[in-house]
Design a protein around this motif. Structure first.
Motif, PDB file in Angstrom:
ATOM      1  N   GLN A  56      -3.741  11.157  -3.987  1.00  0.00           N
ATOM      2  CA  GLN A  56      -4.478  10.905  -5.253  1.00  0.00           C
ATOM      3  C   GLN A  56      -3.906  11.799  -6.370  1.00  0.00           C
ATOM      4  OE1 GLN A  56      -5.693  10.401  -2.353  1.00  0.00           O
ATOM      5  NE2 GLN A  56      -7.718   9.438  -2.294  1.00  0.00           N
ATOM      6  N   ALA A  88     -12.218   2.485   0.224  1.00  0.00           N
ATOM      7  CA  ALA A  88     -11.184   2.652  -0.820  1.00  0.00           C
ATOM      8  C   ALA A  88     -11.114   4.084  -1.329  1.00  0.00           C
ATOM      9  CB  ALA A  88     -11.488   1.699  -1.979  1.00  0.00           C
ATOM     10  N   ALA A  89     -12.241   4.795  -1.271  1.00  0.00           N
ATOM     11  CA  ALA A  89     -12.288   6.143  -1.865  1.00  0.00           C
ATOM     12  C   ALA A  89     -11.400   7.123  -1.114  1.00  0.00           C
ATOM     13  CB  ALA A  89     -13.721   6.657  -1.884  1.00  0.00           C
ATOM     14  N   ARG A  91      -8.534   6.226   0.815  1.00  0.00           N
ATOM     15  CA  ARG A  91      -7.173   5.778   1.139  1.00  0.00           C
ATOM     16  C   ARG A  91      -6.192   6.637   0.332  1.00  0.00           C
ATOM     17  NH1 ARG A  91      -8.885  -0.214  -0.023  1.00  0.00           N
ATOM     18  NH2 ARG A  91     -10.492  -0.351   1.595  1.00  0.00           N
ATOM     19  N   SER A  92      -5.125   7.077   0.973  1.00  0.00           N
ATOM     20  CA  SER A  92      -4.175   7.968   0.283  1.00  0.00           C
ATOM     21  C   SER A  92      -2.742   7.626   0.652  1.00  0.00           C
ATOM     22  CB  SER A  92      -4.441   9.419   0.699  1.00  0.00           C
ATOM     23  OG  SER A  92      -5.748   9.827   0.370  1.00  0.00           O
ATOM     24  N   THR A 448     -10.535  14.900   0.086  1.00  0.00           N
ATOM     25  CA  THR A 448     -11.393  13.952  -0.636  1.00  0.00           C
ATOM     26  C   THR A 448     -12.838  14.461  -0.655  1.00  0.00           C
ATOM     27  OG1 THR A 448     -11.588  12.709   1.421  1.00  0.00           O
ATOM     28  CG2 THR A 448     -10.009  11.875  -0.190  1.00  0.00           C
ATOM     29  N   ARG A 454     -15.631  10.876  -5.612  1.00  0.00           N
ATOM     30  CA  ARG A 454     -14.360  10.347  -5.070  1.00  0.00           C
ATOM     31  C   ARG A 454     -14.278   8.824  -5.186  1.00  0.00           C
ATOM     32  NH1 ARG A 454     -16.734  13.267  -1.555  1.00  0.00           N
ATOM     33  NH2 ARG A 454     -18.046  12.415   0.108  1.00  0.00           N
ATOM     34  N   LEU A 455     -15.432   8.145  -5.226  1.00  0.00           N
ATOM     35  CA  LEU A 455     -15.375   6.680  -5.305  1.00  0.00           C
ATOM     36  C   LEU A 455     -14.797   6.261  -6.665  1.00  0.00           C
ATOM     37  CD1 LEU A 455     -15.872   4.008  -3.967  1.00  0.00           C
ATOM     38  CD2 LEU A 455     -18.222   4.053  -4.820  1.00  0.00           C
ATOM     39  N   ARG A 458     -10.234   7.124  -7.294  1.00  0.00           N
ATOM     40  CA  ARG A 458      -9.412   6.540  -6.228  1.00  0.00           C
ATOM     41  C   ARG A 458      -7.931   6.597  -6.603  1.00  0.00           C
ATOM     42  NH1 ARG A 458     -12.812   2.681  -7.705  1.00  0.00           N
ATOM     43  NH2 ARG A 458     -11.048   1.324  -8.181  1.00  0.00           N
ATOM     44  N   GLN A 459      -7.063   6.498  -5.569  1.00  0.00           N
ATOM     45  CA  GLN A 459      -5.635   6.540  -5.852  1.00  0.00           C
ATOM     46  C   GLN A 459      -5.209   5.275  -6.588  1.00  0.00           C
ATOM     47  OE1 GLN A 459      -3.182   4.452  -4.274  1.00  0.00           O
ATOM     48  NE2 GLN A 459      -4.729   3.286  -3.113  1.00  0.00           N
ATOM     49  N   ASP A 460      -5.971   4.180  -6.413  1.00  0.00           N
ATOM     50  CA  ASP A 460      -5.529   2.902  -6.996  1.00  0.00           C
ATOM     51  C   ASP A 460      -5.847   2.778  -8.487  1.00  0.00           C
ATOM     52  OD1 ASP A 460      -8.270   2.233  -5.230  1.00  0.00           O
ATOM     53  OD2 ASP A 460      -8.306   1.535  -7.301  1.00  0.00           O
ATOM     54  N   ILE A 542     -12.428  -4.096  -5.284  1.00  0.00           N
ATOM     55  CA  ILE A 542     -13.149  -2.808  -5.136  1.00  0.00           C
ATOM     56  C   ILE A 542     -14.331  -2.758  -6.104  1.00  0.00           C
ATOM     57  CG2 ILE A 542     -12.958  -0.316  -5.519  1.00  0.00           C
ATOM     58  CD1 ILE A 542     -10.025  -0.563  -4.521  1.00  0.00           C
TER      59      ILE A 542
END
Ligand SMILES: Cc1cc2nc3c(=O)[nH]c(=O)nc-3n(C[C@H](O)[C@H](O)[C@H](O)COP(=O)(O)OP(=O)(O)OC[C@H]3O[C@@H](n4cnc5c(N)ncnc54)[C@H](O)[C@@H]3O)c2cc1C
Length: 623
Positions: A56, A88-89, A91-92, A448, A454-455, A458-460, A542
């Motif tokens: 992230q 999703a929160a 995933r890295s 995280t 964190r939600l 996200r990395q996305d 998401i």
């Protein structure tokens, strides 16, 4: 040196490279000074970027205009998205990288950057001038509120050999090199990394300037000659079939991907370690400082988890052009003969040859509660710290701090307000707030679980959260913003389409909200959706699936915003607020929080103390 600079960055590691590039790109004449021009961007330990929560940070660095993500994409030899089976929160992204290529790619960026010069030298002392020098925090509004000015200001450095170089600000990103002391069994040698000298003099000049220092420790495992390992007997760990880049600008990734291999320690390994603990610097009392709890040595693991019969070992290629393997999971400073024995007790490594022994290193760090949230030091104006010097461990944590330190050094010289990210905006905000508010007694690494929002972080969606900040700072191009605008437009249109398209009496959005239903399932029902880009589809999926959680977090943030944004004038006499507990008064006086939000996160400060502070500030404002 005849010429002077706007900013001198000391240390061309992960923090220093980001700091120097950001400062130069923001128009400051910048000099990057480092012990060895051949070690720019060196990965001191595992040849990997990202991982849980660290991924992230890398994407956030990219969204703000930093370089780590692009360099990781360019030099990646394997790409994986971790935690894909979870929400999703968490995933890295993670990459294995070619160590030599990574250094070369980062150095190329430094050499091609206008306004930026590289110098191989050792900074031996910080040059300071006596003040008063305006308000330490550099915040115009804070200046109006009064408060003590700083008495010292950084004005350059003196190098080993006597050369003095003047600058208007200094950024220290010295990593593990300040009085670095390396341990391999009973052997001790000074060094910042194996084979590289330590920086001996700078610490004394920091102490003389009123900067307190502490000692921390980290360690690294042995590297093996891959030709001597029976890899065919070990479990392969391949990269992802559809690898995703770190950078929002990367169009394609290099191939082919290389595998890692999995093996494990066993009771025989543990027995060898137990029988030699008395010779381990960690247990013989030779090493006195605190190491990273979350990156323990194998001797620590054997002692702390005595009931575990095995510990996983990942054998990671060091690059495309070498047979060296990095043994992730057995970091150690045990004597060489013990390392030989413990490595050869591991399945597949029975005949392994060690190319580099593992070692531990102790080094000076500057407790980060001595910093303002924009990473300028409280005791010395125009002096900024970033990276492992602040007590963190990790390339990504370092790069994130370096980027912010470089940005804020440039803003300070422009007389503009500092750039500080909130905890609800970025992991970088969480990282820096944790450091400057709570400090750290052991090497800090990101998780995280440290991010309460964190939600949202996200990395996305790092580009959607931060790229406009990067644009405002002059680090993100108009073209990148145009691409982001186009993406936002597609997301909004696709969202509308799912909310309005009905099949069987139910909208596509309602179908998507059902647990277990994915966007791919919808595309089977509504083939038009197959034309959507993966990025756009992922955002819409998401947002729709987590809609309830996301809006609750947004409401939480709104409620907290009042406290977060309530500024506390520096120089407040906390001792006069006798209704606040003694411990809280001491801590508040030490840390000098900039906002009520920061004050509320200081350990030992209770909600009751914050209420007293709020009443006092309101009364003071009333006056
Ligand atoms: C043995 C070891 C094991 C580690 N294990 C891991 C790990 O497994 N995973 C992980 O994520 N991180 C690990 N780290 C930590 C990781 O290397 C650092 O977190 C990261 O490199 C910090 O980046 P930085 O830019 O702060 O400092 P560094 O990358 O250490 O760079 C500091 C730079 O400053 C230069 N420098 C220092 N002092 C001076 C001076 N006075 N004058 C001129 N130049 C100077 C040095 O030459 C160097 O180039 C390890 C580090 C070491 C040494």
């Amino acid at each position: 040196m005849p010429e002077s600079f706007d900013i001198i960055v000391v240390g061309a590691g992960h923090a220093g490279c980001e700091a120097a590039l950001a400062a130069a790109r923001m128009g400051c004449r910048t000099l990057l000074v480092t012990l060895s021009a051949d070690q720019v961007g060196q990965m001191s330990c595992n040849p990997a970027i990202g991982g849980l929560a660290k991924g992230q940070l890398v994407r956030e660095i990219d969204a703000l205009g930093g370089e780590m993500a692009k360099v990781a994409d360019e030099t990646g030899i394997q790409f994986r998205m971790l935690n894909t089976g979870k929400g999703a929160a968490v995933r890295s992204p993670r990459s294995q990288n070619d160590r030599v290529a990574y250094r070369a790619a980062m150095k190329r960026r430094i050499e091609q950057q206008p306004n930026l010069s590289l110098l191989q030298a050792t900074a031996e002392a910080l040059l300071v001038e006596r003040g008063p020098f305006g308000h330490a925090q550099g915040r115009p509004e804070q200046r109006r509120m009064g408060g003590p000015a700083t008495m010292l200001r950084a004005v350059g450095i003196r190098c080993l050999g006597g050369v003095e170089i003047r600058s208007r600000a200094v950024v220290l990103t010295t990593g593990t090199f300040l009085r670095g002391l390396i341990h391999v069994g009973p052997a001790q040698m000074s060094g910042g990394r194996m084979g590289e000298p330590s920086a001996e003099g700078l610490s004394a000049s920091l102490i003389a300037a009123g900067i307190q220092l502490g000692r921390l420790k980290t360690g690294t495992p042995p590297r093996l000659d891959g030709r001597s390992v029976r890899l065919d007997e070990l479990k392969l760990q391949p990269g992802d079939d559809a690898p995703q880049p770190f950078s929002f600008s990367t169009v394609s990734l290099p191939g082919p991907q290389l595998p890692c291999w999995l093996t494990e320690t066993n009771p025989a390994t543990h027995e060898i370690i137990r029988a030699n603990l008395h010779r381990a610097p960690l247990y013989s009392g030779q090493i006195k400082s605190v190491g990273p709890r979350y990156c323990p040595s194998i001797e620590d693991k054997v002692v702390r988890f005595a009931d575990r019969a095995a510990h996983t070992v990942f054998l990671e290629p060091e690059g495309r052009g070498t047979s060296e393997l990095y043994c992730n999971g057995i970091s150690t400073s045990l004597p060489m003969d013990v390392q030989e024995a413990l490595v050869r007790s591991i399945r597949g490594c029975e005949g392994a040859r060690i190319v580099r022994y593992g070692y531990a290193i102790e080094y000076d760090f500057a407790p980060p509660t001595q910093l303002w949230p924009h990473l300028e030091t409280k005791p010395v104006a125009n002096l900024f710290h970033g990276g492992q010097i602040n007590g963190t461990s990790g390339y990504e944590e370092a790069a994130a701090q370096g980027l912010m330190a470089g940005i804020n050094a440039a803003l300070k010289l422009r007389g503009e307000p500092p750039f500080v990210l909130r905890r609800d905006e970025a992991y970088i905000g969480v990282l820096i707030d944790d450091l400057v508010t709570r400090g750290t007694l052991e090497p800090y690494r990101m998780f995280t679980s440290r991010a309460e929002h964190r939600l949202l972080l996200r990395q996305d969606n790092a580009d959607r959260r931060l790229m406009r900040h990067g644009r405002r700072l002059g680090l993100i191009s108009a073209k990148q913003i145009a691409r982001l605008d186009e993406k936002e437009k597609c997301i909004a249109e696709l969202r509308l389409e799912l909310e309005q398209t009905k099949i069987g009496g139910e909208t596509l959005a309602q179908k998507l909200r059902r647990p277990g239903t994915t966007f791919a399932d919808l595309a089977k029902l509504w083939p038009d959706l197959n034309s959507e880009s993966r990025e756009v589809a992922e955002q819409v999926e998401i947002e729709i699936k987590y809609e309830g959680y996301i809006s609750r977090q947004a409401q939480q943030i709104e409620r907290a915003r009042k406290v977060e944004d309530s500024r506390i004038p520096d120089g407040l006499d906390y001792e006069s607020l006798v209704q606040i507990s003694k411990e809280a008064r001491r801590k508040l006086g030490e840390i000098r929080p900039v906002t009520l939000g920061q004050a509320s996160r200081i350990s030992g400060v209770s909600p009751a103390d914050i209420s007293v502070l709020m009443v006092h500030l309101a009364a003071r404002k009333g006056k």
